[in-house]
Design a protein around this motif. Structure first.
Motif, PDB file in Angstrom:
ATOM      1  N   SER A   1      14.638  -9.765  11.811  1.00  0.00           N
ATOM      2  CA  SER A   1      14.538  -7.828  12.027  1.00  0.00           C
ATOM      3  C   SER A   1      13.616  -8.434  13.105  1.00  0.00           C
ATOM      4  O   SER A   1      12.503  -8.879  13.434  1.00  0.00           O
TER       5      SER A   1
ATOM      6  N   ARG B   1      10.885  -5.821  15.210  1.00  0.00           N
ATOM      7  CA  ARG B   1      10.498  -4.282  15.216  1.00  0.00           C
ATOM      8  C   ARG B   1      10.690  -3.190  16.244  1.00  0.00           C
ATOM      9  O   ARG B   1      10.617  -2.704  15.939  1.00  0.00           O
TER      10      ARG B   1
ATOM     11  N   LYS C   1      17.342  -4.438  16.294  1.00  0.00           N
ATOM     12  CA  LYS C   1      18.243  -5.195  15.904  1.00  0.00           C
ATOM     13  C   LYS C   1      17.868  -5.740  14.648  1.00  0.00           C
ATOM     14  O   LYS C   1      16.813  -6.632  14.383  1.00  0.00           O
ATOM     15  N   ILE C   2      19.121  -7.150  13.865  1.00  0.00           N
ATOM     16  CA  ILE C   2      19.126  -7.947  13.105  1.00  0.00           C
ATOM     17  C   ILE C   2      19.985  -9.400  14.127  1.00  0.00           C
ATOM     18  O   ILE C   2      21.027  -8.840  13.721  1.00  0.00           O
TER      19      ILE C   2
ATOM     20  N   THR D   1      22.431  -3.961  14.881  1.00  0.00           N
ATOM     21  CA  THR D   1      21.379  -2.341  15.082  1.00  0.00           C
ATOM     22  C   THR D   1      21.797  -1.478  14.376  1.00  0.00           C
ATOM     23  O   THR D   1      22.041  -0.900  14.179  1.00  0.00           O
TER      24      THR D   1
ATOM     25  N   LEU E   1      11.519  -1.229  12.421  1.00  0.00           N
ATOM     26  CA  LEU E   1      12.693  -1.593  11.916  1.00  0.00           C
ATOM     27  C   LEU E   1      11.480  -3.102  11.502  1.00  0.00           C
ATOM     28  O   LEU E   1      11.519  -3.818  12.141  1.00  0.00           O
TER      29      LEU E   1
ATOM     30  N   LEU F   1      12.798  -7.288   5.942  1.00  0.00           N
ATOM     31  CA  LEU F   1      14.424  -7.425   5.047  1.00  0.00           C
ATOM     32  C   LEU F   1      14.160  -7.981   3.945  1.00  0.00           C
ATOM     33  O   LEU F   1      13.174  -8.917   3.570  1.00  0.00           O
TER      34      LEU F   1
ATOM     35  N   ALA G   1      16.543  -2.486   4.023  1.00  0.00           N
ATOM     36  CA  ALA G   1      15.694  -3.185   5.347  1.00  0.00           C
ATOM     37  C   ALA G   1      14.756  -1.731   5.268  1.00  0.00           C
ATOM     38  O   ALA G   1      15.384  -0.998   4.370  1.00  0.00           O
TER      39      ALA G   1
ATOM     40  N   PHE H   1      11.911   0.362   7.209  1.00  0.00           N
ATOM     41  CA  PHE H   1      11.977   1.162   8.751  1.00  0.00           C
ATOM     42  C   PHE H   1      11.297   2.195   8.584  1.00  0.00           C
ATOM     43  O   PHE H   1      10.882   2.848   7.671  1.00  0.00           O
TER      44      PHE H   1
END
Length: 379
Positions: free
Chosen positions: A75, A77, A81-82, A97, A109, A112, A127, A129
């Motif tokens: 991820s 932050r 996005k991943i 995203t 973010l 995970l 996730a 976040f």
């Protein structure tokens, strides 16, 4: 800039650098400093070798989740996005995203997790976040057959209402051996929340994969709260006997490695480090904040491996049962900068780690190639 011959000879005694064929990118030399086997303790002295820089150019990486086939999800932050990283080639592919991420300060973010086995393995991405109003945990369908950048389904909110702030947002999530989902939270800078049993801040949480109280194993059957009195939990890992260990940021004096038991109070804000008295559980080990500022942890070869941010080092903490079997050792001191996340690499016969640096998080000094995903062999 490369690893010295002396360091190669003394690696088993704690000196460390980039490893065979992998020069340390910053020219900083390593020095000694700190999966639990229940039958016997690991050796008092270990070794670390960075065998490969798998990927470079990562933007504010935070969470890291291995997929069943061996590739990894990471991820970002600050962008939400991943990415998927090929474990062999290091090729980066954007998965998607996460909508609703509101980065700021230490938030964004973060953690995970993917279900580790069974029919759901690799089909969901979980996730943790920061949103506009709180920190929350979501679940998304992951379909790798779709076009890159569009492989994530809409997020299903499993848990919301975790306090948010510019600091102390927690963020680590992981599936335990009981197939429950665990989360480490922060008290968002308000220490009182850590002792407030009705708040989700400053806690370790335990829930079903659907985000519900498990109904058993927690102190209260209708609550996801598992333990409390935490300042900012950053790492979660289980040893060979299914004991839960957690790393935690201290304030000015002591960072902590705690052995977590349900319903126990770990002291914050009334206690920092050891000596909190009978009301609280003392940490198993503690470090001055300049030496650690711990983030992720993993357990491999009978030792806890703890990534240090401010400390810029990888700590090895050998265990025998619920106690230390020897003094902690430090590796990679300053060699790769701030270290954020460490995860067991089960593809190397149980003796490896994935390690993510954190120089682009706004507090580091990024150099060309930062941030990095490293493959590390440890003993």
């Amino acid at each position: 800039m490369g690893v010295s011959v002396a360091c190669a000879v003394l690696l088993a005694a704690g000196c460390s650098g980039g490893g065979s064929g992998e020069p340390a990118p910053r020219g900083r030399s390593g020095t000694p400093g700190s999966t639990t086997a229940s039958a016997s303790a690991p050796p008092a002295k270990g070794s670390v070798k960075v065998v490969k820089t798998v990927a470079t150019g990562l933007d504010s990486p935070w969470g890291l989740a291995p997929l069943p086939g061996g590739d990894l999800l990471v991820s970002s932050r600050d962008t939400g996005k991943i990415l998927r990283i090929d474990q062999d080639s290091g090729t980066k592919t954007q998965v998607g995203t996460v909508p609703g991420v509101e980065p700021g300060g230490e938030g964004g973010l973060m953690g995970l997790a993917v279900p580790p086995d069974g029919e759901q393995a690799g089909k969901w991405v979980y996730a943790y976040f920061t949103s506009a109003s709180d920190n929350r945990i979501v679940r998304m369908v992951y379909d790798e057959k779709r076009e890159p950048g569009d492989q994530l389904g809409a997020p299903d909110v499993l848990l919301k209402g975790i306090p948010k702030s510019q600091i102390h947002n927690g963020g680590r999530i992981a599936f335990g051996p009981d197939k429950m989902l665990y989360a480490g939270t922060g008290e968002s800078g308000d220490g009182r929340l850590a002792q407030d049993r009705d708040s989700l801040g400053g806690k370790i949480l335990r829930m079903t994969p659907d985000g519900e109280p498990p109904g058993h194993g927690n102190p209260e059957t209708d609550s996801v709260v598992y333990s409390w009195g935490h300042r900012n939990v950053q790492g979660l890992a289980w040893d060979a006997d299914n004991r839960l260990w957690a790393s935690e940021f201290g304030q000015d004096t002591w960072d902590e490695l705690n052995l977590i038991e349900p319903g126990k109070n770990y002291g914050w804000p009334d206690a920092e480090g050891k000596g909190g008295g009978k009301r609280f559980r003392d940490p198993v080990e503690q470090w001055h904040t300049a030496d650690a500022s711990p983030s992720g942890i993993a357990i491999v070869r009978g030792s806890v491996w703890m990534a240090g941010l401010r400390g810029e080092r990888l700590w090895r903490i050998p265990l025998k049962g619920a106690e230390l079997s020897a003094r902690p050792q430090a590796f990679l001191k300053g060699g790769y900068g701030r270290l954020r996340t460490v995860v067991a690499d089960h593809g190397t016969g149980g003796g490896g780690l994935w390690l993510v640096t954190s120089e682009t998080d706004g507090r580091g000094s990024p150099e060309k190639g930062d941030d990095r995903l490293l493959r590390v062999e440890v003993r």
